[in-house]
Design a protein around this motif. Structure first.
Motif, PDB file in Angstrom:
ATOM      1  N   GLU A  48     -62.833-108.608  47.234  1.00  0.00           N
ATOM      2  CA  GLU A  48     -63.087-108.208  45.847  1.00  0.00           C
ATOM      3  C   GLU A  48     -64.516-108.482  45.398  1.00  0.00           C
ATOM      4  N   PHE A  49     -65.254-109.297  46.161  1.00  0.00           N
ATOM      5  CA  PHE A  49     -66.638-109.580  45.812  1.00  0.00           C
ATOM      6  C   PHE A  49     -67.611-108.605  46.453  1.00  0.00           C
ATOM      7  N   VAL A  50     -67.131-107.811  47.394  1.00  0.00           N
ATOM      8  CA  VAL A  50     -68.016-106.864  48.080  1.00  0.00           C
ATOM      9  C   VAL A  50     -67.513-105.429  47.974  1.00  0.00           C
ATOM     10  N   SER A  51     -66.399-105.239  47.270  1.00  0.00           N
ATOM     11  CA  SER A  51     -65.870-103.898  47.029  1.00  0.00           C
ATOM     12  C   SER A  51     -65.136-103.891  45.698  1.00  0.00           C
ATOM     13  N   PRO A  52     -65.304-102.829  44.901  1.00  0.00           N
ATOM     14  CA  PRO A  52     -64.574-102.740  43.634  1.00  0.00           C
ATOM     15  C   PRO A  52     -63.160-102.201  43.793  1.00  0.00           C
ATOM     16  N   VAL A  53     -62.773-101.836  45.014  1.00  0.00           N
ATOM     17  CA  VAL A  53     -61.480-101.193  45.248  1.00  0.00           C
ATOM     18  C   VAL A  53     -60.389-102.248  45.405  1.00  0.00           C
ATOM     19  N   LYS A  54     -59.509-102.305  44.410  1.00  0.00           N
ATOM     20  CA  LYS A  54     -58.374-103.214  44.444  1.00  0.00           C
ATOM     21  C   LYS A  54     -57.161-102.477  43.894  1.00  0.00           C
ATOM     22  N   GLY A  55     -55.992-102.817  44.405  1.00  0.00           N
ATOM     23  CA  GLY A  55     -54.774-102.166  43.942  1.00  0.00           C
ATOM     24  C   GLY A  55     -53.874-103.137  43.211  1.00  0.00           C
ATOM     25  N   PRO A  56     -53.223-102.705  42.128  1.00  0.00           N
ATOM     26  CA  PRO A  56     -52.399-103.612  41.323  1.00  0.00           C
ATOM     27  C   PRO A  56     -51.062-103.989  41.954  1.00  0.00           C
ATOM     28  N   ALA A  57     -50.611-103.239  42.962  1.00  0.00           N
ATOM     29  CA  ALA A  57     -49.270-103.472  43.512  1.00  0.00           C
ATOM     30  C   ALA A  57     -49.260-104.369  44.743  1.00  0.00           C
ATOM     31  N   LEU A  58     -50.401-104.946  45.125  1.00  0.00           N
ATOM     32  CA  LEU A  58     -50.444-105.699  46.375  1.00  0.00           C
ATOM     33  C   LEU A  58     -49.448-106.846  46.392  1.00  0.00           C
ATOM     34  N   GLU A  59     -49.322-107.569  45.290  1.00  0.00           N
ATOM     35  CA  GLU A  59     -48.436-108.730  45.310  1.00  0.00           C
ATOM     36  C   GLU A  59     -46.977-108.323  45.529  1.00  0.00           C
ATOM     37  N   GLN A  60     -46.562-107.219  44.918  1.00  0.00           N
ATOM     38  CA  GLN A  60     -45.183-106.761  45.136  1.00  0.00           C
ATOM     39  C   GLN A  60     -44.977-106.271  46.566  1.00  0.00           C
ATOM     40  N   ILE A  61     -45.988-105.602  47.112  1.00  0.00           N
ATOM     41  CA  ILE A  61     -45.898-105.128  48.494  1.00  0.00           C
ATOM     42  C   ILE A  61     -45.815-106.298  49.458  1.00  0.00           C
ATOM     43  N   CYS A  62     -46.613-107.323  49.217  1.00  0.00           N
ATOM     44  CA  CYS A  62     -46.597-108.501  50.092  1.00  0.00           C
ATOM     45  C   CYS A  62     -45.253-109.219  50.024  1.00  0.00           C
ATOM     46  N   VAL A  63     -44.658-109.279  48.851  1.00  0.00           N
ATOM     47  CA  VAL A  63     -43.326-109.878  48.727  1.00  0.00           C
ATOM     48  C   VAL A  63     -42.324-109.105  49.576  1.00  0.00           C
ATOM     49  N   GLU A  64     -42.396-107.790  49.537  1.00  0.00           N
ATOM     50  CA  GLU A  64     -41.460-106.974  50.314  1.00  0.00           C
ATOM     51  C   GLU A  64     -41.649-107.180  51.814  1.00  0.00           C
ATOM     52  N   ASP A 103     -45.704-100.147  57.101  1.00  0.00           N
ATOM     53  CA  ASP A 103     -45.345 -99.410  55.891  1.00  0.00           C
ATOM     54  C   ASP A 103     -45.995-100.048  54.661  1.00  0.00           C
ATOM     55  N   GLY A 104     -46.049-101.377  54.631  1.00  0.00           N
ATOM     56  CA  GLY A 104     -46.677-102.058  53.515  1.00  0.00           C
ATOM     57  C   GLY A 104     -48.157-101.746  53.425  1.00  0.00           C
ATOM     58  N   ALA A 105     -48.836-101.741  54.565  1.00  0.00           N
ATOM     59  CA  ALA A 105     -50.264-101.433  54.577  1.00  0.00           C
ATOM     60  C   ALA A 105     -50.518 -99.999  54.124  1.00  0.00           C
ATOM     61  N   LYS A 106     -49.686 -99.094  54.589  1.00  0.00           N
ATOM     62  CA  LYS A 106     -49.830 -97.691  54.190  1.00  0.00           C
ATOM     63  C   LYS A 106     -49.595 -97.523  52.689  1.00  0.00           C
ATOM     64  N   LEU A 107     -48.592 -98.229  52.167  1.00  0.00           N
ATOM     65  CA  LEU A 107     -48.302 -98.147  50.738  1.00  0.00           C
ATOM     66  C   LEU A 107     -49.452 -98.712  49.918  1.00  0.00           C
ATOM     67  N   TYR A 108     -50.074 -99.788  50.407  1.00  0.00           N
ATOM     68  CA  TYR A 108     -51.204-100.357  49.678  1.00  0.00           C
ATOM     69  C   TYR A 108     -52.409 -99.416  49.705  1.00  0.00           C
ATOM     70  N   ASP A 109     -52.610 -98.714  50.813  1.00  0.00           N
ATOM     71  CA  ASP A 109     -53.683 -97.723  50.868  1.00  0.00           C
ATOM     72  C   ASP A 109     -53.493 -96.647  49.798  1.00  0.00           C
ATOM     73  N   GLU A 110     -52.245 -96.296  49.541  1.00  0.00           N
ATOM     74  CA  GLU A 110     -51.956 -95.329  48.485  1.00  0.00           C
ATOM     75  C   GLU A 110     -52.172 -95.950  47.107  1.00  0.00           C
ATOM     76  N   ASP A 111     -51.844 -97.233  46.990  1.00  0.00           N
ATOM     77  CA  ASP A 111     -51.948 -97.938  45.719  1.00  0.00           C
ATOM     78  C   ASP A 111     -53.395 -98.001  45.226  1.00  0.00           C
ATOM     79  N   VAL A 112     -54.342 -98.191  46.137  1.00  0.00           N
ATOM     80  CA  VAL A 112     -55.731 -98.348  45.711  1.00  0.00           C
ATOM     81  C   VAL A 112     -56.385 -97.015  45.358  1.00  0.00           C
ATOM     82  N   LYS A 113     -55.787 -95.927  45.800  1.00  0.00           N
ATOM     83  CA  LYS A 113     -56.412 -94.615  45.598  1.00  0.00           C
ATOM     84  C   LYS A 113     -56.593 -94.295  44.123  1.00  0.00           C
ATOM     85  N   LYS A 114     -55.547 -94.556  43.327  1.00  0.00           N
ATOM     86  CA  LYS A 114     -55.626 -94.228  41.908  1.00  0.00           C
ATOM     87  C   LYS A 114     -56.744 -95.010  41.224  1.00  0.00           C
TER      88      LYS A 114
END
Length: 439
Positions: A391-407, A417-428
């Motif tokens: 987060e200090f070297v890129s502005p790209v962060k996704g809000p759903a990471l914590e829920q994905i990591c729990v799953e 599947d979690g990594a792929k879902l997070y890649d989609e999460d950061v796109k927006k």
């Protein structure tokens, strides 16, 4: 990592203004008569930051007759962020102010709204990781306020000593240790998914290993040219979550345990290791002060022992707005020089409990800092053994990471599947920021 993660890692958070009224957030005092200068210094109203600011002001004022620093406070969170942005945009900011480093700082348009300080002599004494976190368009804009935090594994040293374990440098060594810990009827890896933000450290704390394996990952990730799901080094964090769960290495109450529960398990040795932000050591020692020397820290292990290192979260910064000019600007630069000195570090250490290493060369830690802080310092002091969180070297962060990591960490979703879902999460979010390559 979302801002709420950093806030949640520290104990004493208040919502209202502390020690000031709405009127105290007015414009800076003018220069007094006789050449005296009064500087206003705005900080958030967290207990730690307020105490450090007051400590710095007291010592600076004593050492600089003719300059008086007065501390003002603002709310934390979104309200405080909006206040800072509004006051910068209207030219009504205090003479100096404290704010985040990293991607959140970039949202303040530093080159437009702040005074560059890379020409100041003290800038050469600032740690490189911090310097990166307050740089925009090749210019440095802040002095380090506070200390480093780390995404790492806190461990019970008594358990390690009893079982004859060594700090692991590779993931294979880590998993081998886990097998021995489980055989001793101790939970090898503590997880606390009752507070979902704590689920992310196997991913976020692994970034030093990611950048060691692929140095240009952050740049390509920001440009939508690299993904977690298709970059083996980045995917590893999600795989680690899955592996410790599937091997039965997590505590039985992982799904419902909260931070307090995890801290207690680590302190009492019913759990051996906890992937978490190092700042929670203050919470642990608040309840278990006798454990100051018994809880240690090591980086998230990767595949290459020679490249294993610590992922760090840089301190916040003290900044001078472009609206500060003349004698006040000269005084403000002196104040930042003091903050970035050994005397400034000592003032902060005297004002509050220090939970991490300083970002200034020549600053020494108090003798009574917890073992966790001493362990962090060894990595930060060694060239190439620490690096900034993504987060200090890129502005790209996704809000759903914590829920994905729990799953993933609960066995509900596979790592890939979690990594792929997070890649989609950061796109927006990347599209909302208008970053090139994400349309």
């Amino acid at each position: 990592m979302n801002r709420k993660i950093v806030l949640a890692a520290f104990a004493a958070v208040t919502l209202g203004l502390t020690g000031c009224s709405a009127g105290s957030l007015g414009s800076s005092d003018d220069e007094g008569g006789g050449g005296n200068v009064t500087l206003s210094f705005l900080v958030d109203n967290s207990d730690t930051n307020s105490k450090m600011a007051e400590g710095l002001a007291k010592e600076f004022n004593a050492k600089n007759p003719g300059i008086t620093v007065k501390v003002e406070t603002r709310p934390q969170g979104t309200e405080g962020d909006n206040l800072v942005k509004t006051r910068l945009s209207t030219g009504d900011m205090t003479d100096v102010f404290q704010y985040n480093s990293g991607s959140l700082l970039q949202a303040l348009a530093p080159t437009k709204n702040l005074v560059a300080v890379d020409d100041q002599p003290w800038a050469a004494q600032v740690d490189e990781n911090f310097k990166i976190s307050v740089t925009s368009e090749g210019k440095v804009f802040g002095a380090p306020f506070g200390t480093y935090n780390a995404g790492a594994i806190l461990y019970n040293r008594t358990v390690f000593e009893k079982l004859g374990l060594q700090v692991p440098k590779t993931w294979d060594d880590f998993m081998a240790n886990n097998a021995k810990i489980k055989a001793a009827n101790i939970a090898p890896v503590i997880q606390s998914y009752g507070e979902t933000w704590t689920s992310q450290l196997f991913v976020l704390g692994d970034f030093h290993n990611v950048s060691a394996a692929q140095p240009d990952f952050a740049e390509k990730y920001t440009a939508n040219q690299a993904k977690y799901a298709t970059t083996p080094a980045a995917l590893a964090g999600f795989e680690h979550l899955q592996q410790v769960h599937d091997a039965g290495y997590v505590n039985k109450d992982f799904a419902s345990a909260k931070l307090n529960d995890a801290v207690e398990q680590l302190a009492k040795g019913t759990g051996a290791q906890y992937p978490i932000l190092s700042g929670i050591i203050s919470q642990l020692l608040g309840t278990f002060p006798e454990q100051a020397d018994k809880i240690g820290l090591f980086p998230i292990p990767g595949n290459d022992a020679a490249k294993n290192g610590l992922t760090v979260w840089a301190p916040g910064g003290a900044y001078i707005p472009a609206s500060t000019t003349g004698a006040k600007l000269d005084a403000a630069k002196k104040f930042l020089a003091f903050i970035s000195s050994a005397d400034g570090c000592a003032a902060q250490a005297a004002a509050t409990v220090i939970n991490g290493p300083f970002a200034v060369q020549g600053c020494t830690l108090p003798d009574d800092v917890p073992q966790v802080v001493k362990d962090m310092q060894t990595y930060i002091s060694a060239p190439g053994q620490s690096g900034l969180a993504l987060e200090f070297v890129s502005p790209v962060k996704g809000p759903a990471l914590e829920q994905i990591c729990v799953e993933v960490g609960s066995g509900i979703r596979k790592a890939a599947d979690g990594a792929k879902l997070y890649d989609e999460d950061v796109k927006k979010q990347a599209q909302q920021l208008g970053l090139p390559g994400w349309s």
